[in-house]
Design an enzyme around this catalytic site. Structure first.
Site, PDB file in Angstrom:
ATOM      1  N   ASP A 284     -13.395 -11.502   7.305  1.00 50.11           N
ATOM      2  CA  ASP A 284     -14.669 -12.219   7.252  1.00 50.11           C
ATOM      3  C   ASP A 284     -15.595 -11.533   6.242  1.00 50.11           C
ATOM      4  O   ASP A 284     -15.670 -10.297   6.199  1.00 50.11           O
ATOM      5  CB  ASP A 284     -15.328 -12.233   8.632  1.00 50.11           C
ATOM      6  CG  ASP A 284     -16.504 -13.194   8.692  1.00 50.11           C
ATOM      7  OD1 ASP A 284     -16.269 -14.384   8.953  1.00 50.11           O
ATOM      8  OD2 ASP A 284     -17.642 -12.752   8.479  1.00 50.11           O
TER       9      ASP A 284
ATOM     10  N   GLU B 278     -16.261 -18.713   5.755  1.00 51.88           N
ATOM     11  CA  GLU B 278     -16.059 -17.517   4.931  1.00 51.88           C
ATOM     12  C   GLU B 278     -14.996 -16.602   5.522  1.00 51.88           C
ATOM     13  O   GLU B 278     -14.954 -15.411   5.237  1.00 51.88           O
ATOM     14  CB  GLU B 278     -17.379 -16.762   4.785  1.00 51.88           C
ATOM     15  CG  GLU B 278     -17.953 -16.215   6.070  1.00 51.88           C
ATOM     16  CD  GLU B 278     -18.880 -17.179   6.776  1.00 51.88           C
ATOM     17  OE1 GLU B 278     -19.726 -16.703   7.547  1.00 51.88           O
ATOM     18  OE2 GLU B 278     -18.761 -18.401   6.571  1.00 51.88           O
TER      19      GLU B 278
END
Length: 355
Positions: free
Chosen positions: A216, A259
């Site tokens: 992440d 993301e």
């Protein structure tokens, strides 16, 4: 793991952009129009954005017909299926033509064979020079006809082969598109799910290790809000490229969502996976970002990574949950780090979740 409130704010920002475009162009706020503009706002589908921008540049708006076309060409869930069906139909048609060519060639060969048989019989009965000359001329004509037919058949078969090869390439391209995230060119979630399921099945049979890595981008929402979605897309592509450059050919690097990225590492034990994860983390941290339009230096981004390995009896869901808990532990403990399921931070995280 993406914090739910962050994801809510991020998706609401996309929704606001979509509704803003609908209001600005005085379009009806129907689901199809909203879906086109929401996809445009995310920037994930580069082909869609390019088409929208081209249409806006030429006419200043998107008509209902434009919306319908863009939806069908770039969003519709049946688009890939339809394209595959069209290519398969063309391949079938080309094969039918080849079979017709072969049937015609067989008939032509039968005709020439009959002519040769007739010539052979006539030669056996010929008793003067003129008769032999006539038979030889007939034989030459038959041979010329065979040569001409063979050349024509060869040329048409060659053209059909090239056409079929091109159609097969088109089919492979469509298939790859259906398994690829358009923004990052990594595998998409569908492909990730398939590869993880396959890898766990193989591991259950062979007893070979399999590891899963979830990555992440730290504080991505703040970065996106500060510098804009286009620069945010640049960050996503940069991290995706770094992930791809640091995994092996047997591994599957995918965009897991937003993301977040995932890597399936077949035949890779936990310790080796941690090494790969740290290579990715350091490589991302070592890249300085620059805004292409202005040359402005934007600093650096970092990533947090969680790693878990297959245990006997694991399902895809149980393995994902452990890797996700490791990722959340990495983010809770300062970010820009790798946490695996044997680290004390992971144990503390799971205990706090249970409590």
């Amino acid at each position: 793991m993406t914090v739910p409130s962050d994801e809510h704010e991020r998706t609401m920002a996309f929704a606001e952009i979509a509704f803003g475009q609908i209001k600005a162009l005085h379009q009806p706020a129907v689901p199809r129009t909203y879906e086109v503009w929401y996809n445009y706002a995310t920037g994930f589908n580069q082909s869609l954005n390019q088409k929208v921008n081209e249409t806006l540049s030429s006419s200043g708006t998107l008509t209902e017909a434009d919306i319908d076309y863009i939806y069908s060409a770039f969003i519709s869930p049946t688009r890939v299926v339809d394209e595959i069906g069209n290519v398969n139909t063309k391949i079938s048609g080309e094969i039918d033509q080849v079979m017709t060519l072969i049937d015609n060639a067989v008939r032509s060969a039968t005709k020439h064979d009959a002519s040769l048989t007739d010539v052979t019989a006539k030669l056996g009965r010929a008793n003067d020079r003129d008769s032999v000359r006539g038979i030889i001329e007939s034989l030459v004509q038959t041979a010329s006809g065979m040569k001409r037919d063979n050349h024509e058949l060869e040329a048409r078969l060659k053209a059909s082969k090239q056409e079929i090869n091109q159609l097969q390439q088109n089919l492979e391209t469509v298939r790859n598109e259906s398994l690829t995230d358009p923004l990052t060119t990594l595998a998409n979630r569908k492909h990730f799910d398939e590869m993880l399921t396959r890898s766990l099945h193989e591991a259950s049979v062979s007893a070979e290790p399999v590891s899963l890595m979830l990555t992440d981008i730290d504080h991505f929402k703040n970065f996106n809000d500060t510098f804009g979605h286009l620069t945010g897309d640049q960050v996503l592509r940069l991290v995706a490229l770094t992930v791809k450059q640091n995994v092996k050919g047997q591994d599957t690097a995918a965009r897991y969502g937003g993301e977040e990225f995932a890597v399936v590492l077949p035949r890779t034990a936990l310790r080796e996976s941690i090494t790969v994860a740290n290579q990715i983390r350091r490589a991302v941290m070592g890249k300085e970002l620059m805004k292409r339009s202005t040359g402005e230096h934007l600093g650096r981004v970092t990533v947090s990574i969680g790693v878990a390995s297959y245990r006997r009896g694991d399902t895809t869901q149980s393995l994902i949950e452990r890797a996700d808990a490791c990722l959340y532990a990495a983010k809770r403990n300062g970010r820009n780090r790798v946490i695996c399921e044997v680290d004390p931070e992971y144990a503390a995280e799971t205990q706090s979740q249970v409590a």
